[in-house]
Each structure stands twice: as C-alpha cells, then as structure tokens.
Design a protein around this motif. Structure first.
Motif, PDB file in Angstrom:
ATOM      1  N   ALA A 143     -43.177 -40.852  26.020  1.00  0.00           N
ATOM      2  CA  ALA A 143     -43.686 -42.063  25.366  1.00  0.00           C
ATOM      3  C   ALA A 143     -44.432 -41.718  24.080  1.00  0.00           C
ATOM      4  CB  ALA A 143     -44.600 -42.833  26.321  1.00  0.00           C
ATOM      5  N   ARG A 144     -45.191 -40.612  24.094  1.00  0.00           N
ATOM      6  CA  ARG A 144     -45.925 -40.220  22.890  1.00  0.00           C
ATOM      7  C   ARG A 144     -44.967 -39.859  21.748  1.00  0.00           C
ATOM      8  NH1 ARG A 144     -49.187 -37.342  26.602  1.00  0.00           N
ATOM      9  NH2 ARG A 144     -48.424 -35.325  25.864  1.00  0.00           N
ATOM     10  N   SER A 191     -36.657 -37.421  22.317  1.00  0.00           N
ATOM     11  CA  SER A 191     -37.502 -36.925  23.407  1.00  0.00           C
ATOM     12  C   SER A 191     -36.675 -36.620  24.645  1.00  0.00           C
ATOM     13  CB  SER A 191     -38.587 -37.965  23.736  1.00  0.00           C
ATOM     14  OG  SER A 191     -38.016 -39.166  24.231  1.00  0.00           O
ATOM     15  N   ASP A 192     -35.659 -37.459  24.910  1.00  0.00           N
ATOM     16  CA  ASP A 192     -34.798 -37.176  26.063  1.00  0.00           C
ATOM     17  C   ASP A 192     -34.108 -35.826  25.896  1.00  0.00           C
ATOM     18  OD1 ASP A 192     -35.466 -39.512  27.275  1.00  0.00           O
ATOM     19  OD2 ASP A 192     -33.713 -40.626  26.610  1.00  0.00           O
ATOM     20  N   ARG A 193     -33.642 -35.569  24.689  1.00  0.00           N
ATOM     21  CA  ARG A 193     -32.956 -34.303  24.443  1.00  0.00           C
ATOM     22  C   ARG A 193     -33.947 -33.131  24.459  1.00  0.00           C
ATOM     23  NH1 ARG A 193     -28.043 -32.820  22.646  1.00  0.00           N
ATOM     24  NH2 ARG A 193     -27.851 -30.839  21.528  1.00  0.00           N
ATOM     25  N   ALA A 194     -35.121 -33.342  23.839  1.00  0.00           N
ATOM     26  CA  ALA A 194     -36.100 -32.263  23.770  1.00  0.00           C
ATOM     27  C   ALA A 194     -36.683 -31.927  25.139  1.00  0.00           C
ATOM     28  CB  ALA A 194     -37.229 -32.646  22.805  1.00  0.00           C
ATOM     29  N   ARG A 229     -35.129 -32.390  28.020  1.00  0.00           N
ATOM     30  CA  ARG A 229     -34.115 -32.096  29.026  1.00  0.00           C
ATOM     31  C   ARG A 229     -34.359 -30.755  29.730  1.00  0.00           C
ATOM     32  NH1 ARG A 229     -28.332 -32.961  26.748  1.00  0.00           N
ATOM     33  NH2 ARG A 229     -29.322 -34.961  26.316  1.00  0.00           N
ATOM     34  N   PRO A 230     -34.783 -29.703  29.009  1.00  0.00           N
ATOM     35  CA  PRO A 230     -35.095 -28.458  29.728  1.00  0.00           C
ATOM     36  C   PRO A 230     -36.210 -28.624  30.748  1.00  0.00           C
ATOM     37  CG  PRO A 230     -34.811 -28.036  27.386  1.00  0.00           C
ATOM     38  CD  PRO A 230     -34.821 -29.522  27.547  1.00  0.00           C
ATOM     39  N   LEU A 231     -37.242 -29.409  30.405  1.00  0.00           N
ATOM     40  CA  LEU A 231     -38.321 -29.635  31.374  1.00  0.00           C
ATOM     41  C   LEU A 231     -37.817 -30.406  32.579  1.00  0.00           C
ATOM     42  CD1 LEU A 231     -41.353 -30.529  29.065  1.00  0.00           C
ATOM     43  CD2 LEU A 231     -40.796 -28.353  30.133  1.00  0.00           C
ATOM     44  N   THR A 232     -36.914 -31.364  32.339  1.00  0.00           N
ATOM     45  CA  THR A 232     -36.332 -32.100  33.460  1.00  0.00           C
ATOM     46  C   THR A 232     -35.541 -31.176  34.364  1.00  0.00           C
ATOM     47  OG1 THR A 232     -36.175 -34.081  32.060  1.00  0.00           O
ATOM     48  CG2 THR A 232     -34.851 -34.047  34.064  1.00  0.00           C
ATOM     49  N   ALA A 233     -34.797 -30.239  33.743  1.00  0.00           N
ATOM     50  CA  ALA A 233     -34.028 -29.287  34.541  1.00  0.00           C
ATOM     51  C   ALA A 233     -34.948 -28.402  35.365  1.00  0.00           C
ATOM     52  CB  ALA A 233     -33.151 -28.439  33.623  1.00  0.00           C
ATOM     53  N   GLY A 236     -30.396 -26.907  29.629  1.00  0.00           N
ATOM     54  CA  GLY A 236     -30.317 -27.739  28.435  1.00  0.00           C
ATOM     55  C   GLY A 236     -28.917 -28.270  28.280  1.00  0.00           C
ATOM     56  N   PRO A 237     -28.623 -28.956  27.173  1.00  0.00           N
ATOM     57  CA  PRO A 237     -27.276 -29.475  26.948  1.00  0.00           C
ATOM     58  C   PRO A 237     -26.296 -28.335  26.780  1.00  0.00           C
ATOM     59  CG  PRO A 237     -28.635 -29.712  24.980  1.00  0.00           C
ATOM     60  CD  PRO A 237     -29.539 -29.252  26.075  1.00  0.00           C
TER      61      PRO A 237
END
Length: 466
Positions: A8-9, A181-184, A186-190, A461-462
C-alpha cells in the motif's frame, strides 16, 4: 492505528508522485496557454484598433460622412463597442457605452499620442473587457472594447480538462504502483509461501532460483536453512520413533504381566488388588503416550500415505461408535456409501482421537454426523463441554497444548495428530460451537483426496527475472 502495508505504501507513493507531477505539468501548461491566449488576444485587439483608427482618421479628413456613420461602417469588428473622440465630441457604436465608462488614464495617454491597452470590468456590458486605445490626428482618440469572457471560458475549460487529466494520471500512477509493488514483492510472497509450507509440515519446500543475481543468494540461504531444519526434524523424529519402538517391547511385556496378575485379583488382598489396578491404568496411559509419540514421529519422518478406496461413512461409524462405547454416529442420506481414496489407519485414528477428546475433555461425545458438502465429505463431532474459547482455538492443535481451561489428563498430542493426518489428506479441521454450547470439531475432506505429493519448489521471482 495500523500503518499501511509495504504494498500500500508503494502504491500511495506512486500516486503522490503522479499527483505532484501531473499537477505541476497541468499548472504550467495552464499558465502558458492562458498567457499565450491573452497575448494573442491583446495583439489582435491592438491590430484591429489600429486599423479602425486609421480608417476613421481618413474618413474624418475627407469630411464626407458623419462620425456615427463612420463607426457603423468600420470593417471586421469583433468588439463590443468602438468610441471615438473628435475634437470635443464623442461618438459610440454601442449606445450603452459612454465615455464615462472608459479608463481615464488610458484616454489621457492616447490623447498625448501613446497607444495602450488595459482590462477592466465593464458594468454596462456585465463582463470583463480589453480596452485598446489608439491616437489619431489632431489629438483625436479611438478606444475599442473587446469582450474577454469567451477567452476566460476557454481558459476555464482548459483548467477543468487539465484537472481531470491530473486525476486520471494519479489513478494511473496508483495502478502502476500496485503493479510494480506486486512484481517487486513477489520474492517476499514466495518466501512467505515456502515458510508457510514448512510451518505446515512440508519440510521439503524450497525456493527455486531464477537467475537473478540479487535474489538467488536469498534463495540459496533459505534453502540451506530449510534443508538443515528438515534433516534435524527427521533425525529427531527417527530418534523418537526408535525410542518408541524400544519402549514397546518391555511395555508389552509389562502389560501382559499385569493382565495375568489381574486375572488372579480374586486371590489377592484388597490393597494389593487396588495397587494392581492403579498400575494397570498407568501402564495403559503410558501405552497410549508411546503410540501417540510414534504416530507423531511417523508424520515428522515423512511417512507416505497408504491410500485405498474406503466407504468413509462406514469407517467413521465403526471407529466413533467403538471409541464411545455406544451409538453416536448419524449419516446424512446423500452421504451413505460415499467412497474415497484415503489412508484408512490415519483416518480411523483421526475419528478415534476426536471422539476420545470429546469424552475425556468435553463432558462426553454427544454426536458424530457425516454429510456431503458439494463433492467434499464433512465429519462433525460435538461434545457436552463448555466449549473452547475463541482465543484458544488456534492453539489446541499444537503439540502438548490443552485448549480447555480445566486441567485434564493427557499430554495434548491427540489433536495435533488429528490436524497432521487431516492436512496430509489435503483436508482441514476447524473448531466451532455446537447448538448445545459445547465444542464442535468439523473435519472436511476434499473430493479429490490428498492427490500426489507436491514438488516442494516455490519460484522466488518471475520466470524472466534477472
């Protein structure tokens, strides 16, 4: 007040940046266009006033027509009024505009031979005008008034258009920030997904390197940590299993010996018989503890499921009624005869533990119900206890945890085994409140069964990272 999340930030930062840039560009464009339009309007007004002043001067010099006729014949007028002072006489093309309405300093300067322009609000016309004064021969003066409302309306429309563009730009920037932000992240989500998988018992979960020089060291470090953790857990599980197996032989011998002694309890003094019964009870609890530890260690060691087609309602009925010592199971008509691929031993253990938990800790099992929920099968176990507080429901499936407020026997492994066996079947078990106020455990098994084991690799990541 909770702070905004990182995603969000980033979105808000992009939106603010887009807002600042769009407002700055829009304001600059509006000022430039406004100035340009006003300059062009002034230039054209001066040019028209100059032409009209020269034409009027020529006509007056000839003396053939009167001044009002000259004003009516001026070509290409887009002004609101033309006023001419000839000697001491004023003439106006607009009867509502008199010399008293004109700026005195502008007329005085033109009388001295200085052309000029000014803007002011003309009450007779009810609008803002641009006044252009031109000197003529013999101290005569021509003043022409040009309405500015059309120009101001154009500037206002431009302002609204640029404001709308700024709003759209801000929204587009926020959307771009969301995508970035979704792309950046994505590694944290993984990493989060992999860590959640490990916490859920999938110790083989790993991060898949993508060739990104900034992310691959993180993946390697995470995978090394996960591998060490997996080896440690498996080693501990094997140790616990070995200890359990070593304990089973002498425990079986002791149980058999105590059983033989109990058969001769009638020949013993009452105090000795009572001691034998206490010993038998403690040995039975010890046996259940060893069995529970072996069950947990099998799961931690990664023992695979032994799937076979099973009449699930029948399995639940036999296990639940046998554990409760009475008929407690009901089966919905649409669930009768439902067959699923499950590990029979583990599912029996799940039902036994839930019913035993209700009898031991919940004031008695009040009912077990098997039903269909779409393609899934649900098993509901109700008890007569006070229920489980909402704050404790997330803890009761932890090892050695007791979710009840009152002290009860046992080490808290039964529900931990339930949760692990159900998760191995890709199902879930939740806690609620029964209609009578007691605890309600709901087991849900998906229609597809546990399925094949997952490959324990999560992309960091992607695919095109790096």
């Amino acid at each position: 007040m909770r702070s905004l999340g990182l995603r969000a930030r980033i979105s808000v930062s992009f939106a603010l940046l887009g807002l600042v840039l769009s407002v700055g560009i829009s304001l600059s464009a509006w000022l430039v266009v406004r100035t340009t339009l006003m300059t062009e309007r002034t230039t054209s007004a001066v040019a028209e006033a100059t032409v009209n002043a020269q034409a009027t001067d020529r006509q007056l010099a000839l003396g053939r027509v009167s001044l009002p006729v000259i004003l009516d014949g001026l070509p290409g007028q887009d002004s609101s009024a033309v006023l001419v002072r000839h000697g001491r006489v004023w003439a106006s093309s607009n009867p509502h505009i008199t010399p008293d309405h004109l700026p005195e300093d502008l007329v005085t300067a033109a009388s001295r031979g200085d052309a000029g322009t000014t803007t002011y609000h003309e009450p007779a016309l009810g609008l803002k005008v641009l006044a252009a004064a031109e000197p003529m021969s013999h101290g005569d003066v021509l003043v022409e008034l040009f309405p500015l409302d059309p120009l101001h309306a154009t500037v206002r429309r431009l302002g609204w258009t640029l404001s709308g563009a700024a709003v759209l730009t801000t929204l587009a920037a926020a959307l771009l920030g969301r995508l970035a932000s979704d792309r950046a992240l994505r590694p944290l989500t993984a990493v989060t997904d992999a860590a959640r998988s490990i916490a859920g018992g999938r110790l083989d979960a790993r991060l898949r390197p993508t060739g990104d020089p900034d992310l691959d060291p993180l993946a390697a470090s995470f995978n090394d940590t996960a591998q060490h953790l997996e080896h440690r857990v498996i080693a501990d599980a094997r140790f616990a299993a070995d200890v359990g197996h070593e304990l089973r032989t002498p425990l079986t011998t002791m149980l058999n010996s105590v059983e033989v002694i109990r058969h001769r309890a009638g020949t013993m003094p009452p105090e000795v018989a009572e001691t034998v019964e206490l010993l038998a009870g403690d040995l039975d609890r010890f046996r259940r503890l060893v069995v529970d530890l072996l069950e947990v260690s099998r799961h931690d060691a990664g023992e695979s499921l032994h799937l076979e087609p099973v009449d699930l309602p029948d399995l639940v009925r036999r296990a639940a009624d046998r554990t409760a010592g009475r008929v407690v199971t009901t089966v919905a008509p649409d669930a009768v005869g439902t067959r699923m691929e499950v590990d029979k031993r583990r599912l029996e253990r799940v039902v036994v533990n839930l019913v035993a938990n209700a009898d031991t800790h919940g004031g008695g099992c009040t009912g077990v119900h098997v039903a269909r929920d779409g393609g899934a099968v649900t098993v509901t176990v109700d008890d007569a206890g006070p229920g489980i507080a909402q704050a404790l429901r997330d803890q009761v499936f932890d090892r050695f945890s007791r979710g009840r407020s009152t002290p009860t026997p046992g080490l808290g492994l039964g529900l931990a085994i339930v949760q692990r066996h159900v998760a191995a079947h890709a199902g879930e078990v939740t806690i609620g409140t029964s209609p009578a106020g007691g605890a309600r455990f709901v087991l849900r098994l998906p229609p597809g069964g546990p399925g094949p084991p997952a490959v324990g690799r999560v992309a960091l990541g992607p695919p095109d990272a790096g």
